[in-house]
Design an enzyme around this catalytic site. Structure first.
Site, mmCIF file in Angstrom:
data_model
loop_
_atom_site.group_PDB
_atom_site.id
_atom_site.type_symbol
_atom_site.label_atom_id
_atom_site.label_comp_id
_atom_site.label_asym_id
_atom_site.label_seq_id
_atom_site.Cartn_x
_atom_site.Cartn_y
_atom_site.Cartn_z
ATOM 1 N N TYR A 36 38.618 21.658 34.197
ATOM 2 C CA TYR A 36 39.896 21.339 34.859
ATOM 3 C C TYR A 36 40.306 19.889 34.638
ATOM 4 C CZ TYR A 36 40.600 25.925 36.643
ATOM 5 O OH TYR A 36 40.850 27.272 36.691
ATOM 6 N N HIS B 1 49.643 30.593 41.776
ATOM 7 C CA HIS B 1 48.238 30.459 41.347
ATOM 8 C C HIS B 1 47.710 29.058 41.593
ATOM 9 C CE1 HIS B 1 48.770 34.112 38.440
ATOM 10 N NE2 HIS B 1 48.601 34.472 39.687
ATOM 11 N N ASN C 216 60.969 36.313 26.081
ATOM 12 C CA ASN C 216 59.615 36.227 25.547
ATOM 13 C C ASN C 216 59.706 36.192 24.019
ATOM 14 O OD1 ASN C 216 56.777 36.899 24.880
ATOM 15 N ND2 ASN C 216 56.625 37.256 27.077
#
Ligand code: BV8
Ligand code: ZN
Length: 258
Positions: A72, A125, A222
């Site tokens: 991270y 998230h 997309n």
């Protein structure tokens, strides 16, 4: 998608948006790809050389918290170097048009929607910037500077973890309910840069389509078709950093973006 097909799809998408009172957006890693943030699916299960299970799951954390912090910290360092791209700014422009009737739900943890100026953002998230204390549960915004591989809570010296929702973990109730509310009430759901394979995030798409008495219209942006495509009323296939500004431009011409 040919230029003619894209032109016609952009007109249809702009037509849906011009009539929309409430707009909800669901973004995934693809919206940040042109900013230089790697996506998940492109990593064929590996992510910065690590198995996702080793660095983005509670099991991985309990096996080796230092490795998770190294992972991270590396992503924090990457995101500290990147900037929002024109696709992020186009979504900020849309929020200026719809105001409180615009909700941006993101699966991304890179903070780039906030950096681009969006304010009504639901980071379902979590966020790379935030840490959570395992002792006092305090959640802090620690910016993006590296935190070492065993950072401690400034309040109680307890161990800190990334305030990120890992696979197998529940989403924050209040944030998830707000996302459900926005998706179930919107007239248009814009789905940008997601493979739509991660749940419950992807379930927002059928939630919008099941709105009564009339289903919301779903616009997909997309590079390719995805698991969301079957739900989409119109697909805009190309890089979101190019497509989204073109869509906003259509809205400006039509006067829908005052
Ligand atoms: C939960 C934080 C329950 C980490 C992330 C079997 C079936 C169904 C579901 C499950 C299952 N087995 C397990 C599950 C549940 C699981 C899940 O969905 N797994 C999937 C993989 C099958 N979900 C969970 O575990 C969730 N929790 O279910 O909890 C529970 C309930 C109560 C109590 C306890 C437990 C938690 C999920 C959250 C996981 N954390 N992120 C981190 O980031 O460090 S998810 C991770 O994937 C990221 O957030 C990412 O955003 C997200 C989804 O991926 P995408 O964003 O879509 O990215 P991807 O690479 O896949 O796709 C990119 C797309 O962009 C592509 O389509 C590409 O074409 C496109 N693209 C690329 N470039 C561009 C572009 N588009 C436009 N322009 C471009 N330039
Ligand atoms: Zn603490």
């Amino acid at each position: 998608m040919s230029a003619t097909e894209l032109d016609s799809a952009l007109s249809q998408a702009a037509h849906y948006l011009q009539a929309a009172q409430r707009v909800c957006v669901l973004t995934g890693a693809g919206v940040s790809a042109e900013s230089g943030v790697p996506t998940f699916r492109a990593s064929d299960g590996l992510w910065e050389g690590h198995r996702i299970d080793d660095v983005a799951s509670p099991e991985g954390w309990y096996r080796n918290p230092a490795l998770v912090w190294q992972f991270y910290n590396a992503r924090r360092a990457n995101v500290a170097q990147v900037k929002p791209n024109p696709g992020h700014y186009a979504l900020a422009e849309m929020e200026r048009r719809w105001g409180q009737n615009f909700t941006l739900v993101t699966q991304n943890v890179d903070g780039l929607h906030l950096a681009a100026g969006n304010r009504n953002v639901l980071e379902i998230h979590g966020s790379l910037r935030q840490t959570r204390c395992l002792s006092c549960a305090a959640v802090d915004d620690r910016g993006l500077k590296p935190l070492g591989d065993a950072p401690r809570c400034p309040r109680c010296q307890g161990r800190l973890r990334p305030h990120i929702v890992w696979f197998g973990e529940a989403l924050d109730d209040a944030i998830w309910w707000a996302a459900l509310e926005a998706a179930s009430a919107c007239d248009v759901l814009l789905v940008v840069g997601t493979s739509a394979v991660v749940y419950p995030a992807a379930s927002l798409i059928p939630v919008a389509k099941r709105r009564r008495p009339t289903p919301a219209q779903v616009i997909e942006v997309n590079l390719t078709t995805t698991d969301a495509s079957d739900w989409a009323d119109v697909g805009l296939y190309g890089p979101s950093g190019i497509i989204l500004p073109q869509l906003v431009q259509r809205l400006e011409y039509s006067g829908a973006l005052s």
